[in-house]
Write an enzyme that holds these catalytic residues in place. Structure first.
Site, mmCIF file in Angstrom:
data_model
loop_
_atom_site.group_PDB
_atom_site.id
_atom_site.type_symbol
_atom_site.label_atom_id
_atom_site.label_comp_id
_atom_site.label_asym_id
_atom_site.label_seq_id
_atom_site.Cartn_x
_atom_site.Cartn_y
_atom_site.Cartn_z
ATOM 1 N N CYS A 1 0.660 -1.103 0.017
ATOM 2 C CA CYS A 1 -0.037 -0.103 -0.023
ATOM 3 C C CYS A 1 1.009 1.249 0.024
ATOM 4 O O CYS A 1 2.126 1.049 0.104
ATOM 5 C CB CYS A 1 -0.663 -0.113 1.059
ATOM 6 S SG CYS A 1 -2.061 -1.359 1.388
ATOM 7 N N GLY B 1 -0.939 0.794 -5.090
ATOM 8 C CA GLY B 1 -2.461 0.271 -4.983
ATOM 9 C C GLY B 1 -3.368 0.984 -5.651
ATOM 10 O O GLY B 1 -3.483 2.128 -5.506
ATOM 11 N N GLY C 1 1.795 -2.652 5.109
ATOM 12 C CA GLY C 1 2.176 -3.793 5.591
ATOM 13 C C GLY C 1 1.241 -4.752 5.728
ATOM 14 O O GLY C 1 0.210 -4.964 5.152
#
Ligand code: SF4
Length: 488
Positions: A2, A28, A101
């Site tokens: 992300c 993303g 993450g």
């Protein structure tokens, strides 16, 4: 994977957050969100690209002195709007948070938070878990008293102690300031910068890739260490704290594929590391005695490595594959069928550059093989005599539990297959994989920081955070099958 950005110190942060998110849209394409604070929270999030979620007309009324933005690539969570970031809680303070993450012990923490009945979770997104662990810790540390940076430090220490996995986090506390922290292994990138705005006012920002800050005119001042936390108060006072001892294991796949080539991660230039990968791979091609007439990169991530390979091998370099930039990255498209269809839409071959020639294609990695098979077929259809495929990464054979939805074990083409069998499956004369040691060495050569090793679990199966057992892997795989179906 992300991307995020957090800002403090400007009167109109939303346009900047929006522009910053465009610079990391590659991290993303599934959902996007912005939250700003001007005494109240203003939150906008939804599924789709940044340009779809934030039309200028919808953004006009969003103001504030602090703001966060996020682009999502789904990992844990169904991928619906309810899982889009940032998230907000109101106890013990108003707190907003976004991350990059993945929480490896998500299931255990989730059931513990729910069991204790102190917290209500609204999504399956793992940053909501980090946010609630953090908020719980803050409440305990404050014990009804005021906020302080000591209390913040103690709350981050509790997050480090409880939350396993990879997480680079940014957030803000209403009326107090902006913060950021990184997990003790520093698996995911993060950087911190400042710029001087109108009237000499200093504006601070954190982001998951340096390219965001550079694009917005910030000077990069610091790259938070693994286990470090930063707090920037509304009055501009900045505190850096090494909360937990670092055990640095940056994600090597950032250099292979994810990050933009114009980014630097922990002082390592992504472009230079990719060049190093190309030189190492050229030496391997030589050792194997492979001969080709032309080196062709599979756009985009493999280009710097392919250029260096061509230079090292003294073979012609040709950009014979042309990409339609308006089709999304295939790696992050859910479903093999969608990926295969989009390869044909995305790439076209310049036949004059491959016709009658032995072609060495260079790609960043081979995960499921769907894209590679299609690409090789197209190059053959355009008249290539022979097609070899070189991968700047070793065979991918293990799931990533740190935020990259790269497949379940049975989908990996290299799992339980020899290199010759992979070549046969892909329709190539041969497949040449980078050796793991050479890949890690490419990053080490470029590192301006002490780099003993990296996370390379998707190649080696050695998970740096430990305790990733068969049950944890199965949970991750089940999440993936739930979210995009068994399309292997
Ligand atoms: S497992 Fe692979 S993709 Fe995941 S964090 Fe480690 S190196 Fe990166």
């Amino acid at each position: 994977m992300c991307g995020f950005i957090g800002l403090i110190g400007t009167d109109a942060p939303v346009q900047e957050i929006h522009d910053g998110l465009l610079a990391i849209q590659h991290r993303g394409q599934d959902a996007a969100g912005i939250v700003a604070y001007d005494g109240s929270f203003h939150l906008r999030k939804g599924e789709g690209l940044v340009r779809d979620v934030f039309e200028p007309s919808r953004m006009r009324d969003v103001r504030g002195s602090m703001a966060l933005g996020h682009v999502r690539y789904p990992t844990i969570g169904s991928g619906g709007e309810e899982d889009a970031q940032p998230f907000v809680v109101t106890h013990p303070f108003g707190i907003a948070m976004a991350h990059n993450g993945n929480v490896a012990n998500y299931a255990g923490l989730r059931s513990r938070l729910l069991r204790h009945g102190r917290r209500h979770l609204l999504s399956r997104c793992d940053v909501e878990i980090i946010l609630n662990v953090f908020a719980d810790a803050l409440a305990r540390q404050c014990a009804g008293g005021p906020f302080s940076t000591e209390v913040f430090r103690a709350a981050v220490a509790e997050v480090h102690a409880q939350v396993e996995g990879a997480y680079s986090v940014t957030g803000f506390i209403a009326g107090e300031g902006l913060f950021a922290f990184r997990d003790p292994h520093g698996i995911k990138p993060i950087c911190f910068g400042r710029r001087v705005g109108e009237g000499g006012k200093v504006i601070y920002a954190v982001a998951s890739e340096s390219v965001v800050l550079e694009t917005l005119g910030y000077e990069i001042e610091h790259r938070p260490h693994p286990g470090e936390a930063i707090f920037i108060r509304q009055n501009g006072e900045v505190t850096f704290e090494q909360v937990t001892p670092p055990r640095f294991r940056p994600c090597i796949f950032e250099f292979v594929y994810f990050a933009r080539p114009d980014s630097t991660i922990d002082s390592m230039s992504v472009y230079r590391v990719r060049e190093g990968m190309g030189r190492a791979l050229a030496r391997k091609v030589q050792r194997l005695g492979i001969e080709a007439d032309v080196v062709v990169p599979v756009p985009e991530s493999a280009r710097p490595a392919a250029l260096e390979m061509a230079r090292e091998l003294d073979w012609p370099f040709r950009e014979a594959l042309v990409k339609n930039r308006y089709v999304g990255r295939t790696f992050i498209m859910p479903g093999n069928e969608a990926r295969a269809r989009s390869v044909r839409h995305k790439l076209n071959v310049i036949a004059s550059e491959v016709e009658g020639r032995s072609v060495l294609l260079v790609d960043d990695s081979i995960v499921r093989g769907t894209t590679s098979r299609q690409t090789i077929e197209m190059v053959r259809e355009a008249g290539a005599k022979r097609v070899y495929l070189a991968s700047t990464a070793p065979p991918v054979a293990h799931p990533c539990v740190y935020g990259i939805d790269m497949s379940t074990r049975k989908e990996f083409i290299a799992r339980d297959r020899s290199h010759e069998q992979v070549a046969e499956q892909l329709g190539a004369e041969a497949v040449i994989y980078q050796d793991l040691e050479d890949l890690v060495e490419s990053a080490r050569e470029e590192a301006g920081v002490a780099l003993e090793d990296t996370c390379h679990a998707c190649f080696s199966g050695h998970y740096p955070t430990g305790r990733i057992d068969a049950k944890a892997l199965l949970e991750v795989e089940e999440e993936r099958l739930d979210s995009h179906g068994d399309d292997s």
